[in-house]
Design a protein around this motif. Structure first.
Motif, PDB file in Angstrom:
ATOM      1  N   CYS A 182       0.849  -1.203   0.000  1.00  0.00           N
ATOM      2  CA  CYS A 182       0.000   0.000   0.000  1.00  0.00           C
ATOM      3  C   CYS A 182       0.880   1.247   0.000  1.00  0.00           C
ATOM      4  CB  CYS A 182      -0.921  -0.020   1.213  1.00  0.00           C
ATOM      5  SG  CYS A 182      -2.015   1.418   1.287  1.00  0.00           S
ATOM      6  N   SER A 183       1.912   1.210   0.818  1.00  0.00           N
ATOM      7  CA  SER A 183       2.814   2.361   0.895  1.00  0.00           C
ATOM      8  C   SER A 183       3.552   2.543  -0.415  1.00  0.00           C
ATOM      9  CB  SER A 183       3.806   2.173   2.033  1.00  0.00           C
ATOM     10  OG  SER A 183       3.120   2.169   3.257  1.00  0.00           O
ATOM     11  N   GLU A 226       2.479   1.676  -3.387  1.00  0.00           N
ATOM     12  CA  GLU A 226       1.520   2.238  -4.339  1.00  0.00           C
ATOM     13  C   GLU A 226       1.309   3.723  -4.065  1.00  0.00           C
ATOM     14  OE1 GLU A 226      -2.051  -0.032  -4.188  1.00  0.00           O
ATOM     15  OE2 GLU A 226      -1.075  -1.868  -4.870  1.00  0.00           O
ATOM     16  N   ASP A 227       1.203   4.060  -2.769  1.00  0.00           N
ATOM     17  CA  ASP A 227       1.054   5.474  -2.415  1.00  0.00           C
ATOM     18  C   ASP A 227       2.246   6.286  -2.905  1.00  0.00           C
ATOM     19  OD1 ASP A 227      -1.353   5.027  -1.220  1.00  0.00           O
ATOM     20  OD2 ASP A 227      -0.577   5.070   0.846  1.00  0.00           O
ATOM     21  N   ASP A 236       2.124   6.579  -6.617  1.00  0.00           N
ATOM     22  CA  ASP A 236       1.123   7.591  -6.974  1.00  0.00           C
ATOM     23  C   ASP A 236       1.659   8.993  -6.707  1.00  0.00           C
ATOM     24  OD1 ASP A 236      -0.616   5.619  -7.739  1.00  0.00           O
ATOM     25  OD2 ASP A 236      -1.813   5.682  -5.871  1.00  0.00           O
ATOM     26  N   LYS A 237       2.315   9.149  -5.551  1.00  0.00           N
ATOM     27  CA  LYS A 237       2.869  10.461  -5.212  1.00  0.00           C
ATOM     28  C   LYS A 237       3.959  10.872  -6.187  1.00  0.00           C
ATOM     29  CE  LYS A 237       1.754  10.403  -0.320  1.00  0.00           C
ATOM     30  NZ  LYS A 237       2.270  10.336   1.047  1.00  0.00           N
TER      31      LYS A 237
END
Length: 158
Positions: A42-43, A45-46, A49-50
């Motif tokens: 999740c991190s 992917e975050d 994305d960032k």
């Protein structure tokens, strides 16, 4: 602003690399549980994305900077043209003021000459009128001196 965005992008990439190193070391140890893996994914992917967001934002800022640079150049050129125009107008104004001053001086000189001419003509006319007055006074005196003789002649003729 662009430097800040690049710094944030760099921090994101460093964090991503750090996380990948951490995952690799955890895999080697073999002590990763499912929830921890989900958090890392999740991190990751975050962060991805960032990073994508920051890349887009940097691109937008570069475009804005380019547009601002073009606008700045255009405004600078326009300002230069306006300064030249203002200088030309100031010079034109000075020339017109000089011409107006010269015209005023010429008109004053012309009016003084005209006034002087009229005063000379008036003086000549006054002299002529004084001469005529003297002549009429002389005639009047002669005629008055003749009046007693003429009266005497009238009495004698009566």
């Amino acid at each position: 602003m662009l430097a800040l965005m690049l710094a944030l992008l760099w921090v994101g990439v460093v964090c991503l690399c750090h996380r990948q190193l951490h995952q690799t070391s955890a895999l080697a140890v073999g002590v990763m549980d499912e929830s921890y893996r989900d958090t890392l994914e999740c991190s990751e992917e975050d962060i991805t994305d960032k990073v994508v967001f920051l890349e887009k934002r940097v691109t937008e800022l570069e475009k804005d900077t380019a547009a601002n640079g073009e606008q700045h150049s255009r405004l600078k050129q326009e300002n230069l043209q306006l300064v030249h125009r203002a200088n030309a107008l100031e010079e034109q104004l000075k020339e017109q003021e000089l011409r107006a001053d010269q015209t005023l001086l010429d008109e004053i000189k012309k009016q003084r000459e005209l006034l002087s001419k009229m005063e000379r003509e008036k003086s000549i006319e006054i002299e002529n009128l004084q001469a005529r007055l003297q002549q009429l006074d002389d005639e009047n005196s002669e005629l008055r001196s003749c009046v007693p003789c003429l009266k005497a002649n009238i009495e004698r003729l009566e």
